[in-house]
Design a protein around this motif. Structure first.
Motif, PDB file in Angstrom:
ATOM      1  N   VAL A  46       0.838  -1.208   0.000  1.00  0.00           N
ATOM      2  CA  VAL A  46       0.000   0.000   0.000  1.00  0.00           C
ATOM      3  C   VAL A  46       0.864   1.245   0.000  1.00  0.00           C
ATOM      4  CG1 VAL A  46      -2.030   1.054   1.047  1.00  0.00           C
ATOM      5  CG2 VAL A  46      -1.382  -1.262   1.712  1.00  0.00           C
ATOM      6  N   HIS A  47       0.519   2.167  -0.878  1.00  0.00           N
ATOM      7  CA  HIS A  47       1.189   3.464  -0.839  1.00  0.00           C
ATOM      8  C   HIS A  47       0.405   4.392   0.093  1.00  0.00           C
ATOM      9  CE1 HIS A  47       3.458   1.998  -4.303  1.00  0.00           C
ATOM     10  NE2 HIS A  47       4.367   2.888  -3.915  1.00  0.00           N
ATOM     11  N   ALA A  48       1.128   5.233   0.774  1.00  0.00           N
ATOM     12  CA  ALA A  48       0.475   6.163   1.698  1.00  0.00           C
ATOM     13  C   ALA A  48      -0.490   7.044   0.910  1.00  0.00           C
ATOM     14  CB  ALA A  48       1.522   7.025   2.393  1.00  0.00           C
ATOM     15  N   ALA A  66       5.353  16.085  -1.295  1.00  0.00           N
ATOM     16  CA  ALA A  66       6.548  16.906  -1.053  1.00  0.00           C
ATOM     17  C   ALA A  66       7.533  16.199  -0.134  1.00  0.00           C
ATOM     18  CB  ALA A  66       6.133  18.249  -0.458  1.00  0.00           C
ATOM     19  N   LEU A  67       7.056  15.194   0.585  1.00  0.00           N
ATOM     20  CA  LEU A  67       7.918  14.468   1.525  1.00  0.00           C
ATOM     21  C   LEU A  67       8.437  13.157   0.936  1.00  0.00           C
ATOM     22  CD1 LEU A  67       5.708  15.061   4.692  1.00  0.00           C
ATOM     23  CD2 LEU A  67       7.936  16.109   4.240  1.00  0.00           C
ATOM     24  N   ARG A  68       8.125  12.931  -0.342  1.00  0.00           N
ATOM     25  CA  ARG A  68       8.591  11.691  -0.978  1.00  0.00           C
ATOM     26  C   ARG A  68      10.126  11.632  -0.923  1.00  0.00           C
ATOM     27  NH1 ARG A  68       6.424   8.164  -4.865  1.00  0.00           N
ATOM     28  NH2 ARG A  68       4.484   8.481  -3.738  1.00  0.00           N
ATOM     29  N   GLY A  69      10.640  10.474  -0.601  1.00  0.00           N
ATOM     30  CA  GLY A  69      12.092  10.328  -0.471  1.00  0.00           C
ATOM     31  C   GLY A  69      12.535  10.371   0.988  1.00  0.00           C
ATOM     32  N   LYS A  70      11.568  10.750   1.860  1.00  0.00           N
ATOM     33  CA  LYS A  70      11.917  10.794   3.286  1.00  0.00           C
ATOM     34  C   LYS A  70      11.120   9.731   4.044  1.00  0.00           C
ATOM     35  CE  LYS A  70      13.055  15.651   3.431  1.00  0.00           C
ATOM     36  NZ  LYS A  70      12.779  16.974   3.946  1.00  0.00           N
ATOM     37  N   PRO A  71      11.765   9.053   4.998  1.00  0.00           N
ATOM     38  CA  PRO A  71      10.991   8.130   5.845  1.00  0.00           C
ATOM     39  C   PRO A  71      10.094   8.932   6.793  1.00  0.00           C
ATOM     40  CG  PRO A  71      13.313   8.177   6.505  1.00  0.00           C
ATOM     41  CD  PRO A  71      13.205   9.081   5.328  1.00  0.00           C
ATOM     42  N   THR A 156      10.054   5.317  -0.428  1.00  0.00           N
ATOM     43  CA  THR A 156       9.342   5.209  -1.713  1.00  0.00           C
ATOM     44  C   THR A 156       7.860   5.575  -1.572  1.00  0.00           C
ATOM     45  OG1 THR A 156       8.736   2.885  -1.384  1.00  0.00           O
ATOM     46  CG2 THR A 156      10.883   3.316  -2.402  1.00  0.00           C
ATOM     47  N   GLY A 157       7.449   5.900  -0.370  1.00  0.00           N
ATOM     48  CA  GLY A 157       6.042   6.287  -0.155  1.00  0.00           C
ATOM     49  C   GLY A 157       5.152   5.116   0.208  1.00  0.00           C
ATOM     50  N   LYS A 158       5.774   3.968   0.463  1.00  0.00           N
ATOM     51  CA  LYS A 158       5.020   2.756   0.783  1.00  0.00           C
ATOM     52  C   LYS A 158       4.819   2.641   2.306  1.00  0.00           C
ATOM     53  CE  LYS A 158       7.071  -1.099   0.203  1.00  0.00           C
ATOM     54  NZ  LYS A 158       8.259  -1.620  -0.442  1.00  0.00           N
ATOM     55  N   LEU A 159       3.625   2.164   2.706  1.00  0.00           N
ATOM     56  CA  LEU A 159       3.397   1.920   4.133  1.00  0.00           C
ATOM     57  C   LEU A 159       4.154   0.670   4.545  1.00  0.00           C
ATOM     58  CD1 LEU A 159      -0.445   2.571   4.613  1.00  0.00           C
ATOM     59  CD2 LEU A 159       1.445   4.086   5.166  1.00  0.00           C
ATOM     60  N   VAL A 160       4.842   0.743   5.669  1.00  0.00           N
ATOM     61  CA  VAL A 160       5.627  -0.407   6.153  1.00  0.00           C
ATOM     62  C   VAL A 160       5.309  -0.657   7.630  1.00  0.00           C
ATOM     63  CG1 VAL A 160       7.549  -0.177   4.520  1.00  0.00           C
ATOM     64  CG2 VAL A 160       7.577   1.155   6.643  1.00  0.00           C
ATOM     65  N   GLY A 161       5.692  -1.848   8.087  1.00  0.00           N
ATOM     66  CA  GLY A 161       5.461  -2.192   9.492  1.00  0.00           C
ATOM     67  C   GLY A 161       3.984  -2.372   9.782  1.00  0.00           C
ATOM     68  N   GLU A 162       3.636  -2.117  11.019  1.00  0.00           N
ATOM     69  CA  GLU A 162       2.242  -2.254  11.447  1.00  0.00           C
ATOM     70  C   GLU A 162       1.676  -0.906  11.849  1.00  0.00           C
ATOM     71  OE1 GLU A 162       1.509  -5.238  14.505  1.00  0.00           O
ATOM     72  OE2 GLU A 162       3.311  -6.284  13.816  1.00  0.00           O
ATOM     73  N   ARG A 163       0.392  -0.730  11.609  1.00  0.00           N
ATOM     74  CA  ARG A 163      -0.282   0.466  12.094  1.00  0.00           C
ATOM     75  C   ARG A 163      -0.416   0.332  13.619  1.00  0.00           C
ATOM     76  NH1 ARG A 163      -6.347   1.319  11.890  1.00  0.00           N
ATOM     77  NH2 ARG A 163      -6.344  -0.950  11.972  1.00  0.00           N
ATOM     78  N   ILE A 164      -0.123   1.394  14.328  1.00  0.00           N
ATOM     79  CA  ILE A 164      -0.316   1.359  15.782  1.00  0.00           C
ATOM     80  C   ILE A 164      -1.605   2.106  16.115  1.00  0.00           C
ATOM     81  CG2 ILE A 164       0.582   2.090  18.033  1.00  0.00           C
ATOM     82  CD1 ILE A 164       3.392   1.721  16.955  1.00  0.00           C
ATOM     83  N   ALA A 165      -2.592   1.358  16.608  1.00  0.00           N
ATOM     84  CA  ALA A 165      -3.861   1.965  17.026  1.00  0.00           C
ATOM     85  C   ALA A 165      -3.783   2.227  18.519  1.00  0.00           C
ATOM     86  CB  ALA A 165      -5.017   1.033  16.704  1.00  0.00           C
ATOM     87  N   GLY A 166      -3.923   3.468  18.897  1.00  0.00           N
ATOM     88  CA  GLY A 166      -3.751   3.839  20.302  1.00  0.00           C
ATOM     89  C   GLY A 166      -2.407   4.524  20.487  1.00  0.00           C
ATOM     90  N   THR A 176       6.989  -2.607  18.298  1.00  0.00           N
ATOM     91  CA  THR A 176       6.324  -2.356  17.006  1.00  0.00           C
ATOM     92  C   THR A 176       6.711  -0.974  16.480  1.00  0.00           C
ATOM     93  OG1 THR A 176       4.461  -3.613  17.878  1.00  0.00           O
ATOM     94  CG2 THR A 176       4.069  -2.394  15.856  1.00  0.00           C
ATOM     95  N   PHE A 177       6.788  -0.035  17.389  1.00  0.00           N
ATOM     96  CA  PHE A 177       7.128   1.341  17.019  1.00  0.00           C
ATOM     97  C   PHE A 177       8.564   1.410  16.475  1.00  0.00           C
ATOM     98  CE2 PHE A 177       8.382   5.760  18.366  1.00  0.00           C
ATOM     99  CZ  PHE A 177       7.519   6.429  17.510  1.00  0.00           C
ATOM    100  N   GLU A 178       9.488   0.810  17.219  1.00  0.00           N
ATOM    101  CA  GLU A 178      10.902   0.846  16.797  1.00  0.00           C
ATOM    102  C   GLU A 178      11.080   0.107  15.464  1.00  0.00           C
ATOM    103  OE1 GLU A 178      13.134   2.605  18.030  1.00  0.00           O
ATOM    104  OE2 GLU A 178      12.621   3.025  20.118  1.00  0.00           O
ATOM    105  N   ARG A 179      10.367  -1.012  15.304  1.00  0.00           N
ATOM    106  CA  ARG A 179      10.469  -1.785  14.067  1.00  0.00           C
ATOM    107  C   ARG A 179       9.906  -0.974  12.886  1.00  0.00           C
ATOM    108  NH1 ARG A 179      10.954  -6.299  11.225  1.00  0.00           N
ATOM    109  NH2 ARG A 179       9.195  -6.980   9.952  1.00  0.00           N
ATOM    110  N   GLY A 180       8.805  -0.272  13.127  1.00  0.00           N
ATOM    111  CA  GLY A 180       8.212   0.581  12.090  1.00  0.00           C
ATOM    112  C   GLY A 180       9.196   1.657  11.636  1.00  0.00           C
ATOM    113  N   ILE A 181       9.871   2.264  12.601  1.00  0.00           N
ATOM    114  CA  ILE A 181      10.857   3.304  12.285  1.00  0.00           C
ATOM    115  C   ILE A 181      12.017   2.699  11.487  1.00  0.00           C
ATOM    116  CG2 ILE A 181      12.591   4.848  13.307  1.00  0.00           C
ATOM    117  CD1 ILE A 181      10.560   5.348  15.577  1.00  0.00           C
ATOM    118  N   ALA A 182      12.476   1.519  11.933  1.00  0.00           N
ATOM    119  CA  ALA A 182      13.597   0.864  11.241  1.00  0.00           C
ATOM    120  C   ALA A 182      13.217   0.546   9.787  1.00  0.00           C
ATOM    121  CB  ALA A 182      13.982  -0.415  11.981  1.00  0.00           C
ATOM    122  N   LEU A 183      12.007   0.052   9.570  1.00  0.00           N
ATOM    123  CA  LEU A 183      11.556  -0.270   8.214  1.00  0.00           C
ATOM    124  C   LEU A 183      11.418   1.000   7.369  1.00  0.00           C
ATOM    125  CD1 LEU A 183       8.885  -3.000   9.033  1.00  0.00           C
ATOM    126  CD2 LEU A 183      11.000  -3.351   7.734  1.00  0.00           C
TER     127      LEU A 183
END
Lengths: 189, 148
Positions: A46-48, A66-71, A156-166, A176-183
């Motif tokens: 999925v792309h954001a 405008a933020l493409r190319g940035k994590p 690349t604008g792709k969603l990675v990791g898991e969505r954190i609800a809450g 999950t948060f740290e893994r999302g950042i790493a991805l």
């Protein structure tokens, strides 16, 4: 004359039924768009979903393009949401910690008063970019179900990791948060 | 005469007072929707609904009109906060379409009913009921017996 009137009545009735049937088919066939969160949970690529919204931290608008190319860490929040207060310092610390690696935390303030949101940002010392979505235009496309929710987007604008609800919480979902950042940063380890 | 004039003045004052009465918070709360829970503000205790209620009271106290407050909330949260769609522009369709469908339906039902009643009338005129010959013979015989 009578037959003609009857035929007109029949045509109107048939046209009405056909129109309702058409609406039903259209609803079933085309109106079942899922939000990005649902697709991500199913493991789909999925792309954001794009947005272009007014900024709260300064003048002007911010587009996701405008933020493409940035994590990115994209956080949906509101000033009236209790857990959003708990996680605000964590998000600000994350922004400061990973900023040099190019990571940007983007806050999306949803269904809120602008002034309340600005007060919230001042109170928690938020310096990362925050956009205002009072009308909730991002909710459907992103698949937001509550507040806060946090997503991770790679370069690349792709969603990675898991969505954190809450709220992002050190004990409950820090891994999950740290893994999302790493991805998002592109670190596959 | 004096009493009548005083009564007229009192009625006029009451009418004028009613026409210019400031809206109450309760009026506005029933006409605006909580953007998170979807119910009107008077039915909601959600955090954002409470904030909106407070905003309404503050703006009313500051002398803002009902229309001003609604416009400000629409600017913040979009037209979805209005419990009823505006009666202008494209939103007018939300009022006119159901009314049009209702009128068209009534006309359609009327036409069909009229057509049916006319057809039944014509059928009644065109086709006189013919008695079975055997029955006719028996009726005649009974009548003769009754008269004799």
């Amino acid at each position: 004359m009578t037959g003609k009137v009857q035929r007109v009545g029949q045509v109107i009735a048939i046209a009405g039924v056909a129109a309702l049937l058409g609406l039903l088919i259209w609803k079933v066939a085309f109106d079942n768009e899922q939000g990005a969160a649902d697709k991500l949970a199913k493991g789909e690529l999925v792309h954001a979903p794009p947005f272009s919204l007014d900024r709260l931290d300064r003048e002007g608008t911010l587009t996701l393009a405008a933020l493409r190319g940035k994590p990115l860490v994209v956080n949906f929040w509101a000033s009236w949401c209790g857990p959003c207060k708990d996680e605000a310092p964590v998000l600000q610390q994350t922004y400061e910690r990973y900023r040099k690696q190019g990571l940007v935390v983007v806050g999306v303030d949803v269904k809120d008063f602008r002034e309340d949101a600005r007060r919230f940002m001042r109170r928690y010392g938020i310096t990362y970019p925050v956009v205002y979505d009072g009308k909730g235009s991002t909710i459907g496309r992103w698949g937001i179900q509550g507040y806060p929710e946090t997503f991770f987007v790679d370069r690349t604008g792709k969603l990675v990791g898991e969505r954190i609800a809450g709220a992002v919480d050190i004990e409950r979902n820090r891994e999950t948060f740290e893994r999302g950042i790493a991805l998002a940063l592109g670190d596959q380890s | 005469m004096t009493r009548a004039l005083a009564l007229c003045a009192l009625v006029a004052a009451l009418v004028a007072g009613t026409a210019t009465a400031a809206p109450s918070p309760a009026d506005l709360e029933s006409e605006l929707v909580c953007p998170v829970c979807g119910t009107t503000l008077d039915q909601s205790d959600a955090s954002i609904a409470l904030k909106m209620k407070r905003y309404i009271r503050q703006r009313l106290a500051a002398g803002a009109s009902e229309q001003q407050i609604k416009a400000e909330l629409v600017d913040q949260f979009g037209p979805g906060v209005l419990a009823e769609p505006p009666k202008s522009g494209f939103d007018l369709l939300a009022w006119l379409v159901p009314l049009g469908v209702l009128v068209a339906g009534a006309v359609g039902v009327g036409l069909v009913a009229w057509g049916w009643s006319r057809r039944r009338g014509e059928e009644a005129d065109d086709e006189p009921v013919a008695l079975d010959p055997e029955l006719e013979r028996r009726v005649d015989a009974e009548l003769q017996r009754f008269e004799s």
